[in-house]
Design an enzyme around this catalytic site. Structure first.
Site, PDB file in Angstrom:
ATOM      1  N   ARG A  15       0.842  -1.195   0.000  1.00  0.00           N
ATOM      2  CA  ARG A  15       0.000   0.000   0.000  1.00  0.00           C
ATOM      3  C   ARG A  15       0.886   1.257   0.000  1.00  0.00           C
ATOM      4  NH1 ARG A  15      -0.797   4.733   2.489  1.00  0.00           N
ATOM      5  NH2 ARG A  15      -0.382   3.746   4.494  1.00  0.00           N
ATOM      6  N   ASP A  16       1.494   1.567   1.109  1.00  0.00           N
ATOM      7  CA  ASP A  16       2.305   2.774   1.218  1.00  0.00           C
ATOM      8  C   ASP A  16       3.515   2.719   0.287  1.00  0.00           C
ATOM      9  OD1 ASP A  16       3.184   5.207   2.077  1.00  0.00           O
ATOM     10  OD2 ASP A  16       3.509   4.647   4.152  1.00  0.00           O
ATOM     11  N   HIS A 208       5.398   4.439  12.807  1.00  0.00           N
ATOM     12  CA  HIS A 208       5.565   4.418  11.352  1.00  0.00           C
ATOM     13  C   HIS A 208       6.602   5.480  10.985  1.00  0.00           C
ATOM     14  CE1 HIS A 208       3.905   4.107   7.129  1.00  0.00           C
ATOM     15  NE2 HIS A 208       4.512   5.291   7.066  1.00  0.00           N
ATOM     16  N   HIS A 210       9.738   7.073   8.239  1.00  0.00           N
ATOM     17  CA  HIS A 210      10.347   7.185   6.920  1.00  0.00           C
ATOM     18  C   HIS A 210      11.845   7.425   7.106  1.00  0.00           C
ATOM     19  CE1 HIS A 210       6.629   7.739   4.302  1.00  0.00           C
ATOM     20  NE2 HIS A 210       6.171   7.536   5.525  1.00  0.00           N
ATOM     21  N   CYS A 241       4.240   9.645   1.194  1.00  0.00           N
ATOM     22  CA  CYS A 241       2.916  10.246   1.072  1.00  0.00           C
ATOM     23  C   CYS A 241       2.862  11.158  -0.150  1.00  0.00           C
ATOM     24  CB  CYS A 241       2.586  11.047   2.336  1.00  0.00           C
ATOM     25  SG  CYS A 241       1.028  11.938   2.242  1.00  0.00           S
ATOM     26  N   ASN A 250       9.699   4.696   3.012  1.00  0.00           N
ATOM     27  CA  ASN A 250       9.540   4.188   4.373  1.00  0.00           C
ATOM     28  C   ASN A 250      10.820   3.486   4.813  1.00  0.00           C
ATOM     29  OD1 ASN A 250       6.393   4.329   4.928  1.00  0.00           O
ATOM     30  ND2 ASN A 250       6.661   3.678   2.821  1.00  0.00           N
TER      31      ASN A 250
END
Length: 308
Positions: A15-16, A208, A210, A241, A250
């Site tokens: 997803r990300d 979470h 990065h 994002c 990430n």
């Protein structure tokens, strides 16, 4: 150094990781990557998002992907990102049992990301929670820009704690604190993580990060020292994002697992299996990945190289 004996890694690459890629991966390619992650014993996978395909076209086949995961759901938790109540409805119709929604601690970023104020998103969260309860769906939430915002700069701790308090009172499942553009530092992570665990010791928290400025792994370590035992990571280090300037990849799943296993912290994930999945991802995308271990190889301390 006090650290957890075990740490859970939540894979968010499907997803990300994919949402900033120009390539739109096929259903078959996504399933093959998920199979490789399962083979590596990854137990929690964010597999896609129920967003409008015009906004994030890389996610347009999320429903079809999930329909092919039914037989794999016994041992693996699959999570879908939802932007709003409509996304929750689509996820429920597809049979998804756990979803994650995102709101930002920064009002400016929230307006950029989902066209609403943070307070409006908190009100929406309550409505989504009611719907998810009705459908027996677990609802997680990620607070974006927790550690700073590209538009507003520093976000006050009082604001972060107030948002956390409201989400917990509404009934969030797992609550993630996200460093959306990779501007957190280890002391900041340790201090905030320690505080939230002290105030809400029974609430499951996840972090979470990065690796935008090269501090991703040190922030994992700082969070773990504070007592957090759950972290998001993305295969190969992909992601970011699309609505936040400078939000590059990430933290890399295989890099995180390598570091933790070297430190004697059990992730229950096969590093060899992750590297195999990462090579598959690199071949599908047709470009190099940001992760380090795929390039440099495993440490000879933990994984000795056979004598020639």
């Amino acid at each position: 150094m006090k650290l957890p004996s075990t740490i859970q890694i939540n894979e968010v690459g499907l997803r990300d990781g994919l949402q900033l890629e120009s390539m739109i991966m096929s259903i078959d390619q996504k399933i093959k990557l998920i199979d490789a992650l399962i083979k590596a014993n990854v137990k929690t996978i964010e597999f896609g998002s129920f967003v409008h395909p015009k906004l994030v076209p890389q996610m347009k086949n999320t429903k079809e992907v999930f329909q092919l995961l039914a037989e794999k759901k016994k041992d693996v938790t699959f999570i879908a990102l939802i932007p709003n109540l409509k996304g929750a409805v689509l996820a429920a119709e597809a049979g998804v049992e756990r979803v994650n929604t995102v709101l930002s601690a920064s009002n400016t970023h929230n307006l950029q990301n989902i066209k609403k104020s943070t307070q409006q998103s908190l009100e929406d969260f309550a409505a989504i929670k009611d719907y998810c309860d009705e459908k027996e769906i677990l609802l997680d939430c990620t607070i974006a820009t927790t550690f700073g915002c590209p538009f507003e700069g520093t976000i006050s701790e009082d604001r972060i704690l107030s948002i956390i308090d409201e989400l917990i009172r509404t009934g969030v499942n797992v609550l993630s604190l996200a460093d959306t553009t990779g501007i957190a530092n280890p002391k900041q992570v340790f201090d905030l993580s320690s505080k939230v665990l002290e105030i809400w010791p029974d609430q499951p928290f996840n972090l979470h990060f990065h690796n935008t400025r090269g501090m991703g792994l040190t922030n994992v370590l700082a969070g773990a020292q504070a007592g957090i035992n759950s972290f998001d990571a993305s295969l190969g280090g992909l992601g970011g994002c699309p609505f936040a300037p400078g939000a590059t990849g990430n933290i890399c799943t295989e890099d995180v697992v390598h570091m933790l296993e070297e430190m004697g912290i059990d992730t229950a994930i096969s590093l060899d299996g992750l590297l195999e999945a990462s090579r598959m991802l690199r071949n599908i995308l047709g470009h190099e990945l940001p992760g380090q271990i795929l390039k440099s190889g495993k440490s000879s301390k933990l994984y000795p190289v056979p004598a020639s």
